[in-house]
Design a protein around this motif. Structure first.
Motif, PDB file in Angstrom:
ATOM      1  N   ASN A 108       3.728  -6.043  -3.629  1.00  0.00           N
ATOM      2  CA  ASN A 108       3.002  -5.123  -4.500  1.00  0.00           C
ATOM      3  C   ASN A 108       4.043  -4.551  -5.471  1.00  0.00           C
ATOM      4  O   ASN A 108       4.978  -3.877  -5.050  1.00  0.00           O
ATOM      5  CB  ASN A 108       2.378  -4.009  -3.648  1.00  0.00           C
ATOM      6  CG  ASN A 108       1.601  -3.003  -4.453  1.00  0.00           C
ATOM      7  OD1 ASN A 108       1.931  -2.710  -5.597  1.00  0.00           O
ATOM      8  ND2 ASN A 108       0.567  -2.446  -3.838  1.00  0.00           N
TER       9      ASN A 108
ATOM     10  N   LYS B 278      -7.637  -5.433  -0.372  1.00  0.00           N
ATOM     11  CA  LYS B 278      -8.251  -4.284  -1.052  1.00  0.00           C
ATOM     12  C   LYS B 278      -7.366  -3.797  -2.194  1.00  0.00           C
ATOM     13  O   LYS B 278      -7.856  -3.466  -3.270  1.00  0.00           O
ATOM     14  CB  LYS B 278      -8.509  -3.141  -0.068  1.00  0.00           C
ATOM     15  CG  LYS B 278      -9.710  -3.350   0.810  1.00  0.00           C
ATOM     16  CD  LYS B 278      -9.886  -2.190   1.768  1.00  0.00           C
ATOM     17  CE  LYS B 278     -11.009  -2.478   2.742  1.00  0.00           C
ATOM     18  NZ  LYS B 278     -11.112  -1.444   3.790  1.00  0.00           N
ATOM     19  N   ASP B 279      -6.044  -3.753  -1.942  1.00  0.00           N
ATOM     20  CA  ASP B 279      -5.115  -3.335  -2.994  1.00  0.00           C
ATOM     21  C   ASP B 279      -5.116  -4.316  -4.166  1.00  0.00           C
ATOM     22  O   ASP B 279      -5.072  -3.904  -5.321  1.00  0.00           O
ATOM     23  CB  ASP B 279      -3.695  -3.177  -2.438  1.00  0.00           C
ATOM     24  CG  ASP B 279      -3.495  -1.856  -1.708  1.00  0.00           C
ATOM     25  OD1 ASP B 279      -4.446  -1.047  -1.662  1.00  0.00           O
ATOM     26  OD2 ASP B 279      -2.375  -1.646  -1.185  1.00  0.00           O
TER      27      ASP B 279
ATOM     28  N   GLU C  56      -6.114  -4.802   4.147  1.00  0.00           N
ATOM     29  CA  GLU C  56      -5.506  -3.732   3.352  1.00  0.00           C
ATOM     30  C   GLU C  56      -4.883  -4.291   2.069  1.00  0.00           C
ATOM     31  O   GLU C  56      -5.070  -3.738   0.981  1.00  0.00           O
ATOM     32  CB  GLU C  56      -4.438  -3.017   4.186  1.00  0.00           C
ATOM     33  CG  GLU C  56      -3.838  -1.820   3.508  1.00  0.00           C
ATOM     34  CD  GLU C  56      -2.770  -1.127   4.344  1.00  0.00           C
ATOM     35  OE1 GLU C  56      -2.336  -0.054   3.901  1.00  0.00           O
ATOM     36  OE2 GLU C  56      -2.371  -1.645   5.396  1.00  0.00           O
TER      37      GLU C  56
ATOM     38  N   GLU D 101      -7.600  -6.157  -5.095  1.00  0.00           N
ATOM     39  CA  GLU D 101      -8.862  -5.955  -5.810  1.00  0.00           C
ATOM     40  C   GLU D 101      -8.827  -4.686  -6.664  1.00  0.00           C
ATOM     41  O   GLU D 101      -9.272  -4.691  -7.807  1.00  0.00           O
ATOM     42  CB  GLU D 101     -10.020  -5.882  -4.802  1.00  0.00           C
ATOM     43  CG  GLU D 101     -11.374  -5.974  -5.459  1.00  0.00           C
ATOM     44  CD  GLU D 101     -12.487  -6.053  -4.424  1.00  0.00           C
ATOM     45  OE1 GLU D 101     -13.401  -5.208  -4.512  1.00  0.00           O
ATOM     46  OE2 GLU D 101     -12.443  -6.946  -3.568  1.00  0.00           O
ATOM     47  N   SER D 102      -8.287  -3.596  -6.123  1.00  0.00           N
ATOM     48  CA  SER D 102      -8.303  -2.328  -6.865  1.00  0.00           C
ATOM     49  C   SER D 102      -7.197  -2.237  -7.929  1.00  0.00           C
ATOM     50  O   SER D 102      -7.414  -1.660  -8.990  1.00  0.00           O
ATOM     51  CB  SER D 102      -8.197  -1.140  -5.905  1.00  0.00           C
ATOM     52  OG  SER D 102      -6.953  -1.142  -5.244  1.00  0.00           O
ATOM     53  N   LEU D 103      -6.030  -2.812  -7.660  1.00  0.00           N
ATOM     54  CA  LEU D 103      -4.904  -2.702  -8.599  1.00  0.00           C
ATOM     55  C   LEU D 103      -4.807  -3.880  -9.568  1.00  0.00           C
ATOM     56  O   LEU D 103      -4.141  -3.777 -10.593  1.00  0.00           O
ATOM     57  CB  LEU D 103      -3.584  -2.577  -7.828  1.00  0.00           C
ATOM     58  CG  LEU D 103      -3.471  -1.386  -6.876  1.00  0.00           C
ATOM     59  CD1 LEU D 103      -2.211  -1.482  -6.046  1.00  0.00           C
ATOM     60  CD2 LEU D 103      -3.524  -0.083  -7.656  1.00  0.00           C
TER      61      LEU D 103
END
Length: 139
Positions: free
Chosen positions: A26, A81-82, A78, A84-86
């Protein structure tokens, strides 16, 4: 988003490999994930054939199909999801090792996870390590 190996973009996997061990980073908070991915899945389909005697039989045919490695983002909910959102552009996917057997693939994933101490800090998305390896798998 593409995969890299030794700083080169990977469009196609080598022919002789079973899978690869990877790290996803990330780029916003530097959290990481170590995992493995198979290059192909073994599939079976049934085909009806007619014998010389005119009898119809069902025959199982095994074949390999390329996995979804190009679009894969790990088994970590987890991390997914990150992503997808970021957005995918905020993550880097790197192949660490190409492996020619499933046993070696599992071993190399475990080795990377232990060496990097993925269960010991919050820096990692990894929350569990599951593996069964026998010495003969590594030969």
């Amino acid at each position: 988003m593409t995969w890299t190996y030794k700083e080169q973009t990977i469009e196609k996997l080598p022919e002789n490999i079973v899978g690869f061990v990877y790290i996803i980073t990330n780029l916003i908070n530097n959290r990481k994930y170590i995992g493995k991915k198979l290059s192909h899945f073994s599939k079976t389909k049934q085909k009806t054939i007619t014998t010389k005697a005119g009898i119809k039989k069902k025959k199982k045919i095994r074949y390999k199909e390329e996995s979804d490695w190009k679009t894969y983002w790990s088994s970590s909910e987890e991390l997914k999801k990150d992503v997808e959102s970021l957005g995918e552009s905020n993550f880097h996917r790197e192949i660490l090792h190409f492996c020619t057997s499933k046993g070696m693939l599992s071993y190399m994933e475990l080795k990377e996870q232990i060496q990097r101490q993925v269960l010991e800090t919050e820096e990692w998305y990894n929350g569990i390590i599951q593996v069964r390896i026998h010495k003969k798998h590594l030969k």
